[in-house]
Design a protein around this motif. Structure first.
Motif, PDB file in Angstrom:
ATOM      1  N   MET A   1      35.050  45.731  41.787  1.00  0.00           N
ATOM      2  CA  MET A   1      35.969  46.826  42.071  1.00  0.00           C
ATOM      3  C   MET A   1      35.292  48.154  41.768  1.00  0.00           C
ATOM      4  SD  MET A   1      39.790  47.497  40.454  1.00  0.00           S
ATOM      5  CE  MET A   1      40.516  46.074  41.237  1.00  0.00           C
ATOM      6  N   GLY A   2      35.646  49.190  42.499  1.00  0.00           N
ATOM      7  CA  GLY A   2      35.114  50.515  42.233  1.00  0.00           C
ATOM      8  C   GLY A   2      36.032  51.566  42.802  1.00  0.00           C
ATOM      9  N   TYR A   3      36.770  52.243  41.931  1.00  0.00           N
ATOM     10  CA  TYR A   3      37.735  53.231  42.388  1.00  0.00           C
ATOM     11  C   TYR A   3      37.017  54.495  42.859  1.00  0.00           C
ATOM     12  CZ  TYR A   3      41.899  50.801  40.752  1.00  0.00           C
ATOM     13  OH  TYR A   3      42.924  49.901  40.601  1.00  0.00           O
ATOM     14  N   ARG A   4      37.204  54.835  44.128  1.00  0.00           N
ATOM     15  CA  ARG A   4      36.726  56.107  44.661  1.00  0.00           C
ATOM     16  C   ARG A   4      37.317  56.294  46.054  1.00  0.00           C
ATOM     17  NH1 ARG A   4      30.430  55.201  44.265  1.00  0.00           N
ATOM     18  NH2 ARG A   4      31.158  54.325  42.312  1.00  0.00           N
ATOM     19  N   PRO A   5      37.633  57.521  46.413  1.00  0.00           N
ATOM     20  CA  PRO A   5      38.178  57.768  47.752  1.00  0.00           C
ATOM     21  C   PRO A   5      37.103  57.606  48.812  1.00  0.00           C
ATOM     22  CG  PRO A   5      37.782  59.845  46.635  1.00  0.00           C
ATOM     23  CD  PRO A   5      37.508  58.766  45.631  1.00  0.00           C
TER      24      PRO A   5
ATOM     25  N   GLY B   1      45.830  30.495  48.317  1.00  0.00           N
ATOM     26  CA  GLY B   1      45.431  31.738  47.676  1.00  0.00           C
ATOM     27  C   GLY B   1      46.371  32.126  46.561  1.00  0.00           C
ATOM     28  N   LEU B   2      45.850  32.862  45.602  1.00  0.00           N
ATOM     29  CA  LEU B   2      46.656  33.471  44.550  1.00  0.00           C
ATOM     30  C   LEU B   2      46.419  34.969  44.603  1.00  0.00           C
ATOM     31  CD1 LEU B   2      48.487  32.705  42.045  1.00  0.00           C
ATOM     32  CD2 LEU B   2      46.460  33.215  40.669  1.00  0.00           C
ATOM     33  N   ALA B   3      47.509  35.745  44.571  1.00  0.00           N
ATOM     34  CA  ALA B   3      47.412  37.201  44.590  1.00  0.00           C
ATOM     35  C   ALA B   3      47.942  37.729  43.254  1.00  0.00           C
ATOM     36  CB  ALA B   3      48.216  37.776  45.753  1.00  0.00           C
ATOM     37  N   PRO B   4      47.072  37.818  42.242  1.00  0.00           N
ATOM     38  CA  PRO B   4      47.530  38.295  40.940  1.00  0.00           C
ATOM     39  C   PRO B   4      47.873  39.778  40.967  1.00  0.00           C
ATOM     40  CG  PRO B   4      45.423  37.143  40.780  1.00  0.00           C
ATOM     41  CD  PRO B   4      45.663  37.446  42.226  1.00  0.00           C
ATOM     42  N   GLY B   5      48.823  40.144  40.138  1.00  0.00           N
ATOM     43  CA  GLY B   5      49.028  41.554  39.849  1.00  0.00           C
ATOM     44  C   GLY B   5      48.021  41.999  38.805  1.00  0.00           C
ATOM     45  N   VAL B   6      48.210  43.211  38.288  1.00  0.00           N
ATOM     46  CA  VAL B   6      47.297  43.705  37.258  1.00  0.00           C
ATOM     47  C   VAL B   6      47.377  42.785  36.042  1.00  0.00           C
ATOM     48  CG1 VAL B   6      46.814  45.601  35.691  1.00  0.00           C
ATOM     49  CG2 VAL B   6      47.409  46.071  38.065  1.00  0.00           C
ATOM     50  N   THR B   7      46.234  42.298  35.628  1.00  0.00           N
ATOM     51  CA  THR B   7      46.146  41.321  34.542  1.00  0.00           C
ATOM     52  C   THR B   7      45.330  41.913  33.404  1.00  0.00           C
ATOM     53  OG1 THR B   7      46.254  39.529  36.165  1.00  0.00           O
ATOM     54  CG2 THR B   7      45.450  38.966  33.966  1.00  0.00           C
ATOM     55  N   ASP B   8      45.836  41.773  32.199  1.00  0.00           N
ATOM     56  CA  ASP B   8      45.187  42.337  31.025  1.00  0.00           C
ATOM     57  C   ASP B   8      43.963  41.501  30.673  1.00  0.00           C
ATOM     58  OD1 ASP B   8      44.409  43.449  28.665  1.00  0.00           O
ATOM     59  OD2 ASP B   8      46.351  43.283  27.664  1.00  0.00           O
ATOM     60  N   ILE B   9      42.800  41.964  31.098  1.00  0.00           N
ATOM     61  CA  ILE B   9      41.536  41.277  30.845  1.00  0.00           C
ATOM     62  C   ILE B   9      40.857  41.963  29.674  1.00  0.00           C
ATOM     63  CG2 ILE B   9      39.303  40.653  31.816  1.00  0.00           C
ATOM     64  CD1 ILE B   9      40.603  40.867  34.587  1.00  0.00           C
ATOM     65  N   SER B  10      40.657  41.246  28.619  1.00  0.00           N
ATOM     66  CA  SER B  10      40.070  41.819  27.416  1.00  0.00           C
ATOM     67  C   SER B  10      38.740  42.487  27.717  1.00  0.00           C
ATOM     68  CB  SER B  10      39.870  40.716  26.375  1.00  0.00           C
ATOM     69  OG  SER B  10      39.281  41.243  25.206  1.00  0.00           O
ATOM     70  N   GLY B  11      38.629  43.748  27.306  1.00  0.00           N
ATOM     71  CA  GLY B  11      37.379  44.470  27.510  1.00  0.00           C
ATOM     72  C   GLY B  11      37.269  45.143  28.856  1.00  0.00           C
ATOM     73  N   GLY B  12      38.272  44.972  29.712  1.00  0.00           N
ATOM     74  CA  GLY B  12      38.210  45.589  31.030  1.00  0.00           C
ATOM     75  C   GLY B  12      37.709  44.597  32.047  1.00  0.00           C
ATOM     76  N   PRO B  13      37.952  44.854  33.342  1.00  0.00           N
ATOM     77  CA  PRO B  13      37.591  43.885  34.370  1.00  0.00           C
ATOM     78  C   PRO B  13      36.097  43.753  34.564  1.00  0.00           C
ATOM     79  CG  PRO B  13      38.372  45.923  35.342  1.00  0.00           C
ATOM     80  CD  PRO B  13      38.576  46.054  33.866  1.00  0.00           C
ATOM     81  N   GLY B  14      35.669  42.557  34.967  1.00  0.00           N
ATOM     82  CA  GLY B  14      34.292  42.331  35.336  1.00  0.00           C
ATOM     83  C   GLY B  14      33.387  42.029  34.155  1.00  0.00           C
ATOM     84  N   GLU B  15      32.105  42.010  34.413  1.00  0.00           N
ATOM     85  CA  GLU B  15      31.110  41.658  33.410  1.00  0.00           C
ATOM     86  C   GLU B  15      30.327  42.880  32.941  1.00  0.00           C
ATOM     87  OE1 GLU B  15      28.757  38.758  35.490  1.00  0.00           O
ATOM     88  OE2 GLU B  15      29.927  37.098  34.701  1.00  0.00           O
ATOM     89  N   ASP B  16      30.754  44.060  33.285  1.00  0.00           N
ATOM     90  CA  ASP B  16      29.959  45.251  33.032  1.00  0.00           C
ATOM     91  C   ASP B  16      30.390  46.009  31.785  1.00  0.00           C
ATOM     92  OD1 ASP B  16      28.405  44.830  35.334  1.00  0.00           O
ATOM     93  OD2 ASP B  16      29.979  45.705  36.583  1.00  0.00           O
ATOM     94  N   GLY B  17      31.235  45.391  30.941  1.00  0.00           N
ATOM     95  CA  GLY B  17      31.594  46.033  29.696  1.00  0.00           C
ATOM     96  C   GLY B  17      32.930  46.740  29.761  1.00  0.00           C
ATOM     97  N   PRO B  18      33.390  47.251  28.613  1.00  0.00           N
ATOM     98  CA  PRO B  18      34.715  47.861  28.525  1.00  0.00           C
ATOM     99  C   PRO B  18      34.818  49.165  29.287  1.00  0.00           C
ATOM    100  CG  PRO B  18      33.505  48.156  26.468  1.00  0.00           C
ATOM    101  CD  PRO B  18      32.677  47.247  27.327  1.00  0.00           C
ATOM    102  N   ASP B  19      36.019  49.438  29.772  1.00  0.00           N
ATOM    103  CA  ASP B  19      36.325  50.682  30.467  1.00  0.00           C
ATOM    104  C   ASP B  19      37.218  51.501  29.549  1.00  0.00           C
ATOM    105  OD1 ASP B  19      37.374  52.692  31.997  1.00  0.00           O
ATOM    106  OD2 ASP B  19      37.856  51.440  33.717  1.00  0.00           O
ATOM    107  N   PRO B  20      36.794  52.700  29.162  1.00  0.00           N
ATOM    108  CA  PRO B  20      37.573  53.481  28.198  1.00  0.00           C
ATOM    109  C   PRO B  20      38.959  53.855  28.699  1.00  0.00           C
ATOM    110  CG  PRO B  20      35.783  54.783  29.134  1.00  0.00           C
ATOM    111  CD  PRO B  20      35.544  53.375  29.543  1.00  0.00           C
ATOM    112  N   GLY B  21      39.178  53.870  29.999  1.00  0.00           N
ATOM    113  CA  GLY B  21      40.491  54.215  30.524  1.00  0.00           C
ATOM    114  C   GLY B  21      41.379  53.029  30.811  1.00  0.00           C
TER     115      GLY B  21
END
Length: 274
Positions: free
Chosen positions: A113-117, A202-222
């Motif tokens: 994932m990568g948030y940007r317009p 298929g499964l379409a999850p909503g926002v899920t509380d993933i410890s440390g933030g999503p993905g394998e790239d480390g925590p997201d401060p926001g």
């Protein structure tokens, strides 16, 4: 990563007797492959399958997170691999058959994932998201067709409730578009592959509380603020938990669910209905 598959110790396999149709005897441990298995939903799902006696291969880019997933679970093995590499589909399938002896369930969970317009989206970022979220599950599922057909297996694609229906997703359009495309493939593959005995859901999850933030790239401060904001908009008043998504994944892939085919189940506390 390139080269031979790296499988960490952690599981002993057994040979099961199968009938001439390729289906295992009742009670035999199944072989499960989960991409993105080092964190979050992938890790919880690996644990859920292992607890019910299945043998699991978790795939991801980071050895340490995969090792943490396997720790304390002798039914879990790990493969360090980047699902976007050209040789990854064949390597993953070969590793699964070597480590597990069979392939009954493929969970396409790895995501980027990568948030940007749109105005700030460059080619490298677009290719990164599309390779991970769409091309990787397409090519891995194709590579897994033969062993899945031998077991009348199941493919489960992880989408997103944010990409359902006529909803929009400003600043995250490419991710949402890839997940919407994956839902379309779930429905299409269900029809295409049914004659081969392969089921696709298929499964379409909503926002899920993933410890440390999503993905394998480390925590997201926001990330904490994001979770709080989403919880406030969700009818159930909270975000999801990885263990809840894992429960749905294990249920949708059970033999008792065999008549469910081509469906995409939203699990999001009702947020997609608002």
């Amino acid at each position: 990563m390139r080269g031979a598959p790296r499988i960490l110790p952690g599981m002993t396999t057994r040979t099961e007797e199968i009938d001439r149709t390729g289906r295992a005897e009742a009670g035999a441990a199944r072989g499960i492959v989960i991409t993105g298995g080092g964190t979050g939903i992938g890790r919880a799902t690996a644990h859920a399958f292992a607890r019910q006696g299945d043998h699991v291969l978790v795939v991801g880019r980071t050895a340490s997170t995969l090792a943490a997933t396997a720790e304390g679970h002798p039914g879990i093995r790990v493969l360090v691999a980047d699902v976007t590499e050209p040789d990854a589909p064949d390597r993953i399938v070969e590793a699964a058959l070597s480590a597990l002896g069979r392939l009954d369930v493929l969970v396409n969970n790895a995501a980027a994932m990568g948030y940007r317009p749109l105005a700030a989206l460059d080619r490298a970022e677009a290719e990164r998201q599309l390779r991970t979220n769409l091309l990787a599950p397409v090519l891995l599922t194709r590579a897994a067709l033969e062993p899945l057909a031998e077991r009348s297996g199941t493919v489960l694609n992880i989408g997103s409730s944010g990409a359902l229906g006529l909803r929009s997703w400003p600043d995250n359009g490419l991710y949402g578009a890839a997940k919407a495309a994956l839902d379309f493939l779930t429905r299409t593959w269900a029809v295409e592959l049914a004659p081969r005995g392969i089921r696709v859901v298929g499964l379409a999850p909503g926002v899920t509380d993933i410890s440390g933030g999503p993905g394998e790239d480390g925590p997201d401060p926001g990330y904490a603020g994001f979770l709080k904001e989403i919880a406030g908009r969700t009818p159930s008043g909270r975000t999801g938990r990885p263990e809840e998504m894992a429960w749905w994944i294990t249920q949708l892939t059970r033999p008792e669910a065999a008549y469910a085919n081509g469906i995409v189940v939203a699990v999001d506390g009702g947020l997609s209905l608002t």
